[in-house]
Write a protein that holds these residues in place. Structure first.
Motif, PDB file in Angstrom:
ATOM      1  N   ASN A   1       0.470  -1.231   0.240  1.00 36.86           N
ATOM      2  CA  ASN A   1      -0.351  -0.063   0.391  1.00 36.86           C
ATOM      3  C   ASN A   1       0.666   0.889   0.140  1.00 36.86           C
ATOM      4  O   ASN A   1       0.136   2.165   0.317  1.00 36.86           O
ATOM      5  CB  ASN A   1      -0.938  -0.068   1.114  1.00 36.86           C
ATOM      6  CG  ASN A   1      -2.423  -1.014   0.825  1.00 36.86           C
ATOM      7  OD1 ASN A   1      -2.745  -1.535  -0.166  1.00 36.86           O
ATOM      8  ND2 ASN A   1      -2.488  -2.229   2.547  1.00 36.86           N
ATOM      9  N   HIS A   2       1.682   1.304  -0.039  1.00 37.97           N
ATOM     10  CA  HIS A   2       3.018   2.290   0.142  1.00 37.97           C
ATOM     11  C   HIS A   2       2.655   3.543  -1.126  1.00 37.97           C
ATOM     12  O   HIS A   2       2.813   4.146  -0.760  1.00 37.97           O
ATOM     13  CB  HIS A   2       4.229   1.843   0.070  1.00 37.97           C
ATOM     14  CG  HIS A   2       5.400   1.100   1.244  1.00 37.97           C
ATOM     15  ND1 HIS A   2       6.239   1.580   2.423  1.00 37.97           N
ATOM     16  CD2 HIS A   2       3.866   0.978   1.925  1.00 37.97           C
ATOM     17  CE1 HIS A   2       6.055   1.092   3.031  1.00 37.97           C
ATOM     18  NE2 HIS A   2       4.452   0.409   3.797  1.00 37.97           N
ATOM     19  N   ASP A   3       1.932   3.087  -2.414  1.00 33.75           N
ATOM     20  CA  ASP A   3       2.343   3.572  -3.773  1.00 33.75           C
ATOM     21  C   ASP A   3       0.862   4.887  -3.236  1.00 33.75           C
ATOM     22  O   ASP A   3       1.312   5.442  -3.733  1.00 33.75           O
ATOM     23  CB  ASP A   3       2.593   3.096  -4.935  1.00 33.75           C
ATOM     24  CG  ASP A   3       3.628   2.298  -5.134  1.00 33.75           C
ATOM     25  OD1 ASP A   3       4.346   3.178  -4.885  1.00 33.75           O
ATOM     26  OD2 ASP A   3       4.032   1.895  -5.884  1.00 33.75           O
ATOM     27  N   ALA A   4      -0.030   3.879  -2.704  1.00 30.79           N
ATOM     28  CA  ALA A   4      -1.178   4.935  -2.527  1.00 30.79           C
ATOM     29  C   ALA A   4      -0.662   5.994  -1.423  1.00 30.79           C
ATOM     30  O   ALA A   4      -1.264   7.091  -1.706  1.00 30.79           O
ATOM     31  CB  ALA A   4      -2.022   3.909  -2.131  1.00 30.79           C
ATOM     32  N   LEU A   5      -0.156   5.792  -0.221  1.00 33.47           N
ATOM     33  CA  LEU A   5       0.259   6.313   0.476  1.00 33.47           C
ATOM     34  C   LEU A   5       0.822   7.797  -0.107  1.00 33.47           C
ATOM     35  O   LEU A   5       0.680   8.785   0.680  1.00 33.47           O
ATOM     36  CB  LEU A   5       0.763   5.817   1.866  1.00 33.47           C
ATOM     37  CG  LEU A   5       1.056   4.825   2.808  1.00 33.47           C
ATOM     38  CD1 LEU A   5       0.583   4.520   3.742  1.00 33.47           C
ATOM     39  CD2 LEU A   5      -1.121   6.001   2.954  1.00 33.47           C
ATOM     40  N   ARG A   6       2.124   7.280  -0.806  1.00 31.59           N
ATOM     41  CA  ARG A   6       2.680   8.412  -1.168  1.00 31.59           C
ATOM     42  C   ARG A   6       1.408   9.221  -2.334  1.00 31.59           C
ATOM     43  O   ARG A   6       1.857  10.012  -2.407  1.00 31.59           O
ATOM     44  CB  ARG A   6       4.025   7.629  -2.599  1.00 31.59           C
ATOM     45  CG  ARG A   6       5.005   7.076  -1.713  1.00 31.59           C
ATOM     46  CD  ARG A   6       5.960   6.436  -2.836  1.00 31.59           C
ATOM     47  NE  ARG A   6       6.987   5.647  -1.328  1.00 31.59           N
ATOM     48  CZ  ARG A   6       7.319   4.713  -1.822  1.00 31.59           C
ATOM     49  NH1 ARG A   6       5.921   3.793  -2.556  1.00 31.59           N
ATOM     50  NH2 ARG A   6       8.047   3.610  -0.718  1.00 31.59           N
ATOM     51  N   ALA A   7       0.978   8.519  -2.773  1.00 36.59           N
ATOM     52  CA  ALA A   7      -0.344   9.402  -3.700  1.00 36.59           C
ATOM     53  C   ALA A   7      -1.312   9.867  -3.171  1.00 36.59           C
ATOM     54  O   ALA A   7      -1.407  11.478  -3.852  1.00 36.59           O
ATOM     55  CB  ALA A   7      -1.023   8.123  -4.283  1.00 36.59           C
ATOM     56  N   TRP A   8      -1.304  10.175  -1.796  1.00 30.91           N
ATOM     57  CA  TRP A   8      -1.727  11.092  -1.182  1.00 30.91           C
ATOM     58  C   TRP A   8      -1.272  11.877  -0.340  1.00 30.91           C
ATOM     59  O   TRP A   8      -1.248  13.018   0.434  1.00 30.91           O
ATOM     60  CB  TRP A   8      -2.466   9.901   0.229  1.00 30.91           C
ATOM     61  CG  TRP A   8      -3.835   9.178   0.137  1.00 30.91           C
ATOM     62  CD1 TRP A   8      -4.399   9.724  -2.112  1.00 30.91           C
ATOM     63  CD2 TRP A   8      -4.373   7.859  -0.230  1.00 30.91           C
ATOM     64  NE1 TRP A   8      -5.582   8.220  -1.925  1.00 30.91           N
ATOM     65  CE2 TRP A   8      -5.094   7.658  -1.289  1.00 30.91           C
ATOM     66  CE3 TRP A   8      -3.603   6.642   0.729  1.00 30.91           C
ATOM     67  CZ2 TRP A   8      -5.677   6.150  -0.755  1.00 30.91           C
ATOM     68  CZ3 TRP A   8      -4.721   5.803   1.368  1.00 30.91           C
ATOM     69  CH2 TRP A   8      -5.249   5.146   0.801  1.00 30.91           C
ATOM     70  N   GLY A   9       0.020  11.867  -0.477  1.00 30.57           N
ATOM     71  CA  GLY A   9       1.079  13.020  -0.090  1.00 30.57           C
ATOM     72  C   GLY A   9       1.496  11.851   1.271  1.00 30.57           C
ATOM     73  O   GLY A   9       2.572  13.377   2.010  1.00 30.57           O
ATOM     74  N   ALA A  10       1.732  10.936   1.778  1.00 29.19           N
ATOM     75  CA  ALA A  10       2.538  10.848   2.601  1.00 29.19           C
ATOM     76  C   ALA A  10       4.024  10.040   2.501  1.00 29.19           C
ATOM     77  O   ALA A  10       4.025   9.424   1.384  1.00 29.19           O
ATOM     78  CB  ALA A  10       1.480   9.462   4.128  1.00 29.19           C
ATOM     79  N   GLU A  11       4.038   9.761   3.602  1.00 29.76           N
ATOM     80  CA  GLU A  11       5.648   9.690   3.432  1.00 29.76           C
ATOM     81  C   GLU A  11       5.701   7.927   4.194  1.00 29.76           C
ATOM     82  O   GLU A  11       5.204   8.003   5.044  1.00 29.76           O
ATOM     83  CB  GLU A  11       7.021  10.234   4.110  1.00 29.76           C
ATOM     84  CG  GLU A  11       7.187  11.467   3.697  1.00 29.76           C
ATOM     85  CD  GLU A  11       8.071  12.521   4.600  1.00 29.76           C
ATOM     86  OE1 GLU A  11       9.081  11.780   4.791  1.00 29.76           O
ATOM     87  OE2 GLU A  11       7.381  13.232   4.953  1.00 29.76           O
TER      88      GLU A  11
END
Length: 313
Positions: free
Chosen positions: A180-190
């Protein structure tokens, strides 16, 4: 008549049945809604699990608190948070007690206008997660310049917390499985993976410290890491670890908290409009027919895809 999902006993998902029930005509201040989609939440199966008691006189238990649909009839003086409610309106139902149904009779105050930009499924799954997210951010006072740790950042609530916190100008570090890390990056999270060594991984990302922590999973790991990183316990909140919160002196929201309920109710219209404007999105992981409500509960209680489960009547 309408088909309704009810729990006929206390236990596991096997106690959920589909039954036919008569529907009354709307009285003053009531609205009849043809349901198009229904949001599924952990509370729905916890209700009949015995977690909140097992008084058999309350059976059968009606399930579901949120839905979307079309108004088919209204009583006199039917006015909701968005103004008068009329037949044909496309609406979001929030705070119902029997949303697992083909048709539902609710107070007009439970009905909000559905933005045209929101599909039925996303609209049905919107307000529980968005209201919970908003509640956590208000309690912790997250704002511009804060560094916030979000546990369970890819979950139904966590994903909205990430989006709303970044919109407030916060830096977000979110725990999630690697998938799920790519989804978090897309939302602006690290993103950071949870598990052994989480504390050190977060410290490496935020050597200057963490201002606030929001726990959406309720694990000891999430609580322990939050306590180790956030100096002000007033800026730690959980939506699940209620006993730890009471023991350790940090905040919890939900779980019958009346202040939480007031905050969420007051924010409903703004949250709907914000979602309609595209400020944040609700991910729908999977849909099920209403007849498969028990299976939806089985899957939600275990490992499941990122996002909300939705029932379709």
């Amino acid at each position: 008549m309408t088909r309704v999902a009810v729990a006929t006993a206390f236990g596991g998902p096997e106690v959920v049945e589909i039954v036919d029930e008569a529907l009354a005509k709307p009285a003053a201040g009531q609205v009849l809604v043809e349901v198009k989609a229904i949001g599924v939440n952990p509370f729905d199966y916890k209700l009949y699990s015995g977690a909140f008691g097992s008084d058999e006189s309350t059976l059968p238990l009606h399930l579901g608190s949120e839905a979307s649909g079309i108004v088919r009839a209204v009583g006199a003086a039917a006015e909701g948070p968005g103004g008068p409610v009329s037949v044909g309106d496309e609406v979001i139902v929030s705070g119902a007690t029997s949303a697992y149904a083909e048709t539902v009779l609710v107070p007009a105050d439970a009905v909000l206008p559905k933005p045209a930009s929101l599909g039925w499924e996303a609209a049905a799954g919107l307000l529980v997660v968005a209201g919970t997210s908003y509640d956590t951010l208000e309690v912790t006072g997250v704002g511009n310049g804060d560094t916030v740790l979000v546990h369970g950042a890819a979950g139904g609530v966590g994903s909205i917390v990430v989006q709303q916190a970044t919109a407030r100008g916060a830096r977000v570090i979110g725990t999630a499985r690697a998938v799920n890390h790519d989804a978090l990056r897309a939302w602006g999270a690290e993103p950071v993976e949870y598990g052994d060594g989480l504390l050190d991984r977060v410290k490496a990302l935020a050597p200057n410290g963490v201002d606030a922590a929001i726990d959406t999973v309720g694990t000891d790991e999430a609580v322990d890491v939050s306590l180790a990183l956030v100096p002000d316990r007033a800026r730690i909140v959980t939506i699940a670890a209620f006993e730890r919160a009471a023991e350790e002196g940090f905040a919890s929201v939900g779980g019958g908290n009346q202040e939480s309920a007031k905050r969420r109710k007051a924010a409903r219209l703004d949250l709907v409009n914000s979602a309609g404007a595209g400020d944040f999105t609700v991910t729908v992981a999977k849909t099920f027919p209403l007849a498969d409500a028990a299976q939806a509960h089985r899957e939600l209680a275990g490992g499941h895809p990122r996002g909300k489960f939705v029932l379709i009547p």
